[in-house]
Design a protein around this motif. Structure first.
Motif, PDB file in Angstrom:
ATOM      1  N   ASP A 209      -3.455  17.341  -8.169  1.00 37.23           N
ATOM      2  CA  ASP A 209      -3.440  17.168  -6.713  1.00 37.23           C
ATOM      3  C   ASP A 209      -3.550  15.698  -6.347  1.00 37.23           C
ATOM      4  O   ASP A 209      -4.482  15.018  -6.781  1.00 37.23           O
ATOM      5  CB  ASP A 209      -4.608  17.935  -6.076  1.00 37.23           C
ATOM      6  CG  ASP A 209      -4.256  19.393  -5.886  1.00 37.23           C
ATOM      7  OD1 ASP A 209      -3.069  19.674  -5.569  1.00 37.23           O
ATOM      8  OD2 ASP A 209      -5.139  20.248  -6.063  1.00 37.23           O
ATOM      9  N   PRO A 210      -2.648  15.198  -5.543  1.00 39.79           N
ATOM     10  CA  PRO A 210      -2.758  13.818  -5.094  1.00 39.79           C
ATOM     11  C   PRO A 210      -3.931  13.701  -4.120  1.00 39.79           C
ATOM     12  O   PRO A 210      -4.319  14.686  -3.498  1.00 39.79           O
ATOM     13  CB  PRO A 210      -1.440  13.569  -4.360  1.00 39.79           C
ATOM     14  CG  PRO A 210      -0.999  14.925  -3.900  1.00 39.79           C
ATOM     15  CD  PRO A 210      -1.506  15.900  -4.931  1.00 39.79           C
ATOM     16  N   THR A 211      -4.494  12.504  -4.017  1.00 36.05           N
ATOM     17  CA  THR A 211      -5.529  12.289  -3.009  1.00 36.05           C
ATOM     18  C   THR A 211      -5.066  11.179  -2.078  1.00 36.05           C
ATOM     19  O   THR A 211      -4.387  10.265  -2.517  1.00 36.05           O
ATOM     20  CB  THR A 211      -6.870  11.849  -3.636  1.00 36.05           C
ATOM     21  OG1 THR A 211      -6.646  10.624  -4.367  1.00 36.05           O
ATOM     22  CG2 THR A 211      -7.440  12.904  -4.546  1.00 36.05           C
ATOM     23  N   PRO A 212      -5.438  11.245  -0.802  1.00 35.11           N
ATOM     24  CA  PRO A 212      -6.163  12.323  -0.147  1.00 35.11           C
ATOM     25  C   PRO A 212      -5.251  13.513   0.141  1.00 35.11           C
ATOM     26  O   PRO A 212      -4.141  13.347   0.632  1.00 35.11           O
ATOM     27  CB  PRO A 212      -6.620  11.661   1.164  1.00 35.11           C
ATOM     28  CG  PRO A 212      -5.625  10.580   1.428  1.00 35.11           C
ATOM     29  CD  PRO A 212      -5.149  10.117   0.094  1.00 35.11           C
TER      30      PRO A 212
ATOM     31  N   GLY B  15       0.822  -1.208   0.000  1.00 30.86           N
ATOM     32  CA  GLY B  15       0.000   0.000   0.000  1.00 30.86           C
ATOM     33  C   GLY B  15       0.859   1.262   0.000  1.00 30.86           C
ATOM     34  O   GLY B  15       0.515   2.268  -0.635  1.00 30.86           O
ATOM     35  N   PHE B  16       1.991   1.212   0.688  1.00 31.57           N
ATOM     36  CA  PHE B  16       2.893   2.366   0.728  1.00 31.57           C
ATOM     37  C   PHE B  16       3.551   2.585  -0.634  1.00 31.57           C
ATOM     38  O   PHE B  16       3.757   3.720  -1.059  1.00 31.57           O
ATOM     39  CB  PHE B  16       3.965   2.163   1.806  1.00 31.57           C
ATOM     40  CG  PHE B  16       3.408   2.213   3.193  1.00 31.57           C
ATOM     41  CD1 PHE B  16       3.296   3.422   3.867  1.00 31.57           C
ATOM     42  CD2 PHE B  16       2.955   1.068   3.825  1.00 31.57           C
ATOM     43  CE1 PHE B  16       2.766   3.481   5.152  1.00 31.57           C
ATOM     44  CE2 PHE B  16       2.423   1.116   5.098  1.00 31.57           C
ATOM     45  CZ  PHE B  16       2.321   2.320   5.769  1.00 31.57           C
TER      46      PHE B  16
ATOM     47  N   ASP C 132       1.449   6.889  -6.776  1.00 29.70           N
ATOM     48  CA  ASP C 132       0.395   7.854  -7.086  1.00 29.70           C
ATOM     49  C   ASP C 132       0.845   9.294  -6.791  1.00 29.70           C
ATOM     50  O   ASP C 132       0.478  10.212  -7.507  1.00 29.70           O
ATOM     51  CB  ASP C 132      -0.872   7.529  -6.284  1.00 29.70           C
ATOM     52  CG  ASP C 132      -1.550   6.262  -6.799  1.00 29.70           C
ATOM     53  OD1 ASP C 132      -1.247   5.822  -7.917  1.00 29.70           O
ATOM     54  OD2 ASP C 132      -2.382   5.703  -6.060  1.00 29.70           O
ATOM     55  N   LEU C 133       1.632   9.458  -5.737  1.00 31.39           N
ATOM     56  CA  LEU C 133       2.101  10.797  -5.404  1.00 31.39           C
ATOM     57  C   LEU C 133       3.089  11.304  -6.467  1.00 31.39           C
ATOM     58  O   LEU C 133       2.964  12.431  -6.965  1.00 31.39           O
ATOM     59  CB  LEU C 133       2.761  10.788  -4.010  1.00 31.39           C
ATOM     60  CG  LEU C 133       3.419  12.094  -3.579  1.00 31.39           C
ATOM     61  CD1 LEU C 133       2.459  13.278  -3.669  1.00 31.39           C
ATOM     62  CD2 LEU C 133       3.969  11.965  -2.156  1.00 31.39           C
ATOM     63  N   VAL C 134       4.036  10.471  -6.830  1.00 36.12           N
ATOM     64  CA  VAL C 134       5.024  10.878  -7.847  1.00 36.12           C
ATOM     65  C   VAL C 134       4.315  11.191  -9.166  1.00 36.12           C
ATOM     66  O   VAL C 134       4.625  12.171  -9.842  1.00 36.12           O
ATOM     67  CB  VAL C 134       6.081   9.770  -8.030  1.00 36.12           C
ATOM     68  CG1 VAL C 134       6.926  10.039  -9.275  1.00 36.12           C
ATOM     69  CG2 VAL C 134       6.968   9.671  -6.789  1.00 36.12           C
ATOM     70  N   THR C 135       3.334  10.355  -9.497  1.00 36.03           N
ATOM     71  CA  THR C 135       2.605  10.578 -10.745  1.00 36.03           C
ATOM     72  C   THR C 135       1.852  11.907 -10.711  1.00 36.03           C
ATOM     73  O   THR C 135       1.869  12.689 -11.679  1.00 36.03           O
ATOM     74  CB  THR C 135       1.628   9.405 -10.988  1.00 36.03           C
ATOM     75  OG1 THR C 135       2.383   8.192 -10.983  1.00 36.03           O
ATOM     76  CG2 THR C 135       0.903   9.541 -12.318  1.00 36.03           C
TER      77      THR C 135
END
Lengths: 380, 380, 380, 380
Positions: A348-351, A331-332, A338-341
């Motif tokens: 804006d990344p979520t959450p 999960g990490f 997702d954050l890097v993308t």
């Protein structure tokens, strides 16, 4: 990255692995590790694979070779570090819960909004959202497979302090941890319930319990473990948090977070009942999502045990063939991907921090409700 | 009814209950109970609700007030009693296995065929066929939901003699029981596998094991329990029977029956894999049938836990609302219902004696194969 | 017996079977069946095996050949019939919930106390107490195997009206049923939670929900089923009842009863966490009790799936060998056995009417709390 | 490392992670990746984190900067590469099965023995041994907790070619893969059964089945997937392998490996029954080991679901807190840790090539038995 205990190890494995399995638009470099003590921080940096280290987080967040600050420290330091990092123009990934109070979280949201104006991104680490079975649950709800949601049942059951002689750790002290089971693990199931349903909790009736009011002091206070000493200290947080809820969309919610569920180790259990179907999940069997399709004929209807290891399932195609399950740390890795993308794509990344604040408001309402012994509205 | 031990109690409850829940075309009267000892038989008749009793089964099968003889005795007496009853023009329900040898079973089939010419019916008591989940499994296979069956996995696991000091009962003596786990419980899974698939076993490779070769003699030999004595006797039957099989239709079968599966109490486990789907069943959770539909998209496919308690499920409408499960004895009630209905309608009940003989032939082939250490054909 | 629908069939099977498996000190005779309509009552008496019938319950309770009155009617008639029967000197078994209000229940308790002075006994039918796994749970808690109970988690999940087009039955009308899920199924989990823990609920915070406020009128109103008509009527009871609780002994309780849990058919789920161990139960797998022993070393500790089919388990020795499970109706048989035994021995059966009243008080407190949106004390 | 498909990715993650969680006595450097095509190998090296690459494995095994050769290629190349590497004085980790024939495996053992004389180590990659639940099972058997083992039940169930239109991959061609389900997945359960019991299979009766004899040719043949073409080719290996077994210590074994178990994705299921207890495992729920302790009183005995995530469990202390499960790839990391440790300590890693050969002999005996339709001894 600031902090190198349990969360630090999990985040390091994520940064190390993300690009090996996923195609990242940017190549993350594990540059600087922050800690309080130089010897221990240097040893951790070596072990976890960071190039450099700092004992002053203020220096760390200002370094030119740092683009993103990953905050893995106790909750009482989140606001200060995150705000400084955002002001220094660094992207931020902040562990949950976002802060120890609604007021702090509001400040952080303001800082994140200001930073966003310059393309600086902020994310809060509700990592369980990225367990494939959870991501699949959200997708299925969004597709309408459950119809109108009537019931949300959420439990986070652990037992690591069920023994009254388990020592006092920083997680049992209000000034460091903010709250007990409520903020530490209750925050996760609040986030998951709202994330999967796509709905928000409108009001709550809460009950906080402290079963064991005094415990032996730990020799040291870092992390979950430690050696007991003869001296005793007050437990100033809740051992368990229970609450009823109404969602804005009309669903009835029932939540329980506890560290006293003897025999349950990390049982995040979610069950949703809707007019067209139901879903059930238990993190202790994390690669499985159970699904009941109410539109099946009675004769063959039943909860399906979906093994969430197919290439069509969220995140799974990057990993192993069907039936070869993932573990906790994945999960990490998905969070890092997702954050890097998002950073690369300028989205804006979520959450984001606003979502973290909203969870904080639910936590706050549960505390108020528990004090006043009445239902309490959650501010929209 | 002849015999008043474990099976006698189960059959009595069936005769007592059948007409209370199902609409029967005939009203069965529990007329005469047969046993060896008058005092014990009379007590059993009173307890189980039979109007009269006899200690000579020959008199019982000839009584005018008896229309149907229900045989619940050990296997070595089945042939003699069943043939006499059929010759006396009585319908027969005979506990499984039909006989202790293929030769006896063949004689019984001849008697049944002769009797059938006068409208006298014979049935063998493979009662598990009438567990609703099993009946549903057969229906689903017949509907083609599994496509071509490739694998049949069948286990019957018990542990009641895993302790080497468990006493010698009649079930462990070849002259009374015919065989051990093979005929007692192996017969059930052979029948179920053939019944559900609608196919027959063509050839087998068998392995019979006797782990504990000598046991304390029981104070008495009736039934499963008893007190151990100092004297010891030979175990002359198999403790466990395993065999590989090929079905005429091409499926690969794998069977295991044992009384040494520590911790498994009555685990009849069946699993079928076909080109379109799979089914799985475990009697220890007898109200559930698991079903995998291979035509579902991967994303949401999974084994469904069908709770077989819906009115659309076989036999269930006569009982309770959904979710209110049935127990072991209900299969016997369903057997009584189907037998009475067949008699009233003038049709042959299933399984008839010919089906019992076919199972006996598989049992025989497993024994031969185990002796010759080669694959053995089952006569068609 | 008064009433011959679902409960009437279950109670009849109990009276019919009790003496066949257990040694009863008295021999119950199924004398008179009471109903409203003569033709239907006579047919039911014939079907269920009662010797005679009456359409006026007042005559029934006064008949000399009646010693015990078994009340299986809707809740609005319980008080009147039970009080009349007790005054006529008949023992009473009354289905749950005891009454439709606390006031009625108090009257019934007064009548029971008066009758008790003459050796007349009164019992309320919380039949799930006599499922073997539940009886074992109570025994284990009483033996101290769980230590101090910290958490009680109880759910009763059904889905029979999840479909908004399911018709309005008497169970959805407040004047007949008193309440909805709360009294019908919530009463069971309140009773079970208090029975197993041996503790009482001290205060509650409740939430009642009616998701579907209007439904098609049923062609007839007797029982759960019926054909929908074009006309619609108001649902005047709750579809779901949720509440938080504190037990007098300090445990935190969380309860949920609903008829909208899509895919759950009769899921009575209980989980208790104590300082020394935990228990978990789900009626959908009713022959199993899960037990975690916290005093096991971590290395081998785990929830055990106890198959509650051993002769040492409550009620089981009278039935079948290990692994041959019981069904829903067996709890009623055990209830009949215990009631007959108490009458013969001149002791009070449990649960008596006072226990039924106490459950009614919890139900009442949940309703008040739901209205006032505050915690509500349960009178001691 | 030679090979960069599925196994190459798993091994790379292991080399990358081992030192981050465990304290290794040596620091493995991911030096050279070997493949057939330069462009693809270079891309894989970049992706997986290898410093250099080679397209000729002979050059790779002779490089001075290589100390250990990790062989992740199809089985037909294992012998040649491993022997060359050992002769070049490099330690070898070779994927299973060791070879495509007993003769090749014998040669490899001779090479390993010769190399061992100079301190060069050889290991075969039966990685499932190092799943914590499996390692715990072995420990429990070694401690005598199961007593005398009577039954070994082992299944490896997959379904990736249940669809007759799934294309022909190299895994379905005898000259590349040696055998089908037997060698690919059957080898794992043979190794696990022997490893956990600490016993060897003495004789077997085998049955090999090819359900689908012809398949569309894949566009490419590397790995499990591929695009179907119009042309068809012969399946020259088994789709399923079943066999009965006797262990030298007297246990009865029953084994089944198949790629046609619709709905089962990677179900490695093991069940052992002994005189003192039983164990059960299913890789689809890989963090759980079930254990039945026959010395518990009947009243509370039951299969325990041990969540194998405690610090006292094998390998777990290096990872996450209780309840935070591991995934498929962790077994590879543990394998790397144990191999590096053995090399540093100058001991032989297990399983060595001799153990790989012994498994090969069981595979060979199953093939012979399937051909001769008789039981076949496994050479000691």
């Amino acid at each position: 990255m600031v902090g190198h205990a349990f969360m630090g190890a999990a985040h390091s494995q994520a940064w190390r692995s993300a690009g090996r399995f996923f195609d990242l638009p940017l190549n993350p470099v594990m540059q600087v590790l922050g800690g309080r003590d130089m010897a221990r921080t240097a040893a951790a940096a070596e072990k976890l694979g960071w190039l450099d280290c700092e004992t002053d987080w203020r220096r760390l967040v200002e370094r030119d070779d740092v683009d993103l600050v990953d905050i893995c420290t106790p909750g009482d330091t989140h606001a200060e570090i995150a705000i400084a990092a955002l002001e220094a123009g660094k992207h931020v990934l902040c562990e949950k819960p976002l802060a120890n109070s609604v007021a702090e979280a509001e400040e952080m949201v303001r800082a994140a909004e200001a930073a966003a104006a310059h393309g600086v991104r902020a994310m809060v680490g509700f990592t369980y959202r990225r367990v494939p079975a959870i991501a699949l649950a959200r997708r299925m709800v969004a597709e309408g497979r459950l119809g109108d949601i009537r019931h949300v049942r959420a439990q986070y059951l652990q037992d690591w302090i069920a023994d009254p002689e388990a020592p006092l750790s920083w997680r049992l002290e209000r000034d460091k941890a903010g709250s007990g089971a409520l903020g530490d693990i209750g925050a996760h199931i609040i986030d998951l319930a709202q994330h999967i349903t796509g709905d928000h909790i409108a009001e709550v009736s809460g009950q906080l319990e402290t079963f064991v009011k005094e415990r032996p002091l730990a020799a040291e206070h870092a992390g979950l473990s430690g050696t007991a000493s003869a001296e005793r200290g007050q437990v100033t947080v809740d051992d368990a948090a229970l609450f009823l809820a109404r969602f804005r969309g009309g669903a009835a919610g029932i939540f329980e977070a506890t560290r006293f569920a003897t025999g349950r180790k990390n049982a995040i259990r979610l069950e949703l009942n809707g007019s067209r179907g139901s879903l059930a999940f238990d993190f202790e069997d994390m690669n499985v999502l159970e699904y009941f399709d109410a539109e099946e004929p009675d004769e063959t209807a039943g909860f399906r045990r979906i093994l969430v290891t197919e290439p069509t399932h969220p995140y799974v195609a990057a990993w192993w063939p069907p039936g070869h399950g993932l573990g906790y740390e994945h999960g990490f890795t998905h969070q890092a991907v997702d954050l890097v993308t998002a950073i690369a794509e300028g989205t804006d990344p979520t959450p984001g921090f606003a979502e973290g604040l909203q969870v904080q408001r639910v936590l706050g309402a549960v505390e108020v409700s528990s004090d006043t012994r009445q239902w309490q509205q959650v501010p929209a």
